[in-house]
Design a protein around this motif. Structure first.
Motif, PDB file in Angstrom:
ATOM      1  N   THR A  49       1.608  81.877  78.456  1.00  0.00           N
ATOM      2  CA  THR A  49       0.800  80.882  79.169  1.00  0.00           C
ATOM      3  C   THR A  49      -0.606  80.699  78.593  1.00  0.00           C
ATOM      4  O   THR A  49      -1.362  79.888  79.110  1.00  0.00           O
ATOM      5  CB  THR A  49       0.660  81.261  80.657  1.00  0.00           C
ATOM      6  N   ARG A  50      -0.956  81.440  77.573  1.00  0.00           N
ATOM      7  CA  ARG A  50      -2.313  81.314  77.020  1.00  0.00           C
ATOM      8  C   ARG A  50      -2.321  81.738  75.556  1.00  0.00           C
ATOM      9  O   ARG A  50      -1.384  82.345  75.068  1.00  0.00           O
ATOM     10  CB  ARG A  50      -3.315  82.129  77.832  1.00  0.00           C
ATOM     11  N   ASN A  61      -0.582  81.486  86.530  1.00  0.00           N
ATOM     12  CA  ASN A  61      -0.683  80.317  85.649  1.00  0.00           C
ATOM     13  C   ASN A  61      -2.071  79.954  85.353  1.00  0.00           C
ATOM     14  O   ASN A  61      -3.045  80.100  85.666  1.00  0.00           O
ATOM     15  CB  ASN A  61       0.034  79.112  86.259  1.00  0.00           C
TER      16      ASN A  61
END
Length: 142
Positions: free
Chosen positions: A98-99, A142
């Motif tokens: 997610t990053r 998230n």
């Protein structure tokens, strides 16, 4: 085990950065350090000013200690390279879903700082399980 002094750590980072800017020959470890400095332009002036190599960076000033921050990056890179504590590589991979890698490293750094601070405050050993749990918790957000 390598246990450099505060001055040695600061000299290492400033010399690595000076060599990088001058297109000098760097050792593999200096290359890793200079690569980390490049990711942090907010620290360039600190590493280019010899007086800052002796400066204190009290929390009350609201400034991160560039030498501590960069040292923690190197420590995390080493942890990831040898998967120590076991499971940190998998936890890092979870963050990468997610990053970006640099943001993921900063999340790990925050967890590392929290667990070290708690161990020092309580006089207890480093809690690897808590460390990994803090990292995994971020991976599910998230």
């Amino acid at each position: 085990m390598f246990n450099p002094s505060r001055d040695q750590v600061r000299q290492f980072f400033t010399e690595a950065w000076t060599k990088r800017k001058a297109a000098g020959v760097l050792t593999p470890l200096e290359t890793m350090a200079a690569d980390l400095v490049e990711l942090h332009p907010e620290y360039h002036a600190d590493l280019e000013n010899p007086d800052n190599a002796q400066a204190d960076f009290p929390v009350e000033q609201g400034r991160a200690n560039p030498f501590l921050h960069l040292s923690m990056h190197l420590a995390i890179n080493e942890q990831l390279s040898v998967d120590q504590p076991p499971g940190i590589k998998a936890a890092f991979q979870g963050l990468l879903a997610t990053r970006g890698a640099h943001d993921a490293a900063h999340i790990i750094m925050e967890a590392l700082g929290e667990v070290i601070w708690e161990a020092q405050r309580l006089g207890t050993p480093f809690d690897s399980d808590k460390y990994l749990e803090l990292i995994r918790r971020h991976a599910t957000r998230n």
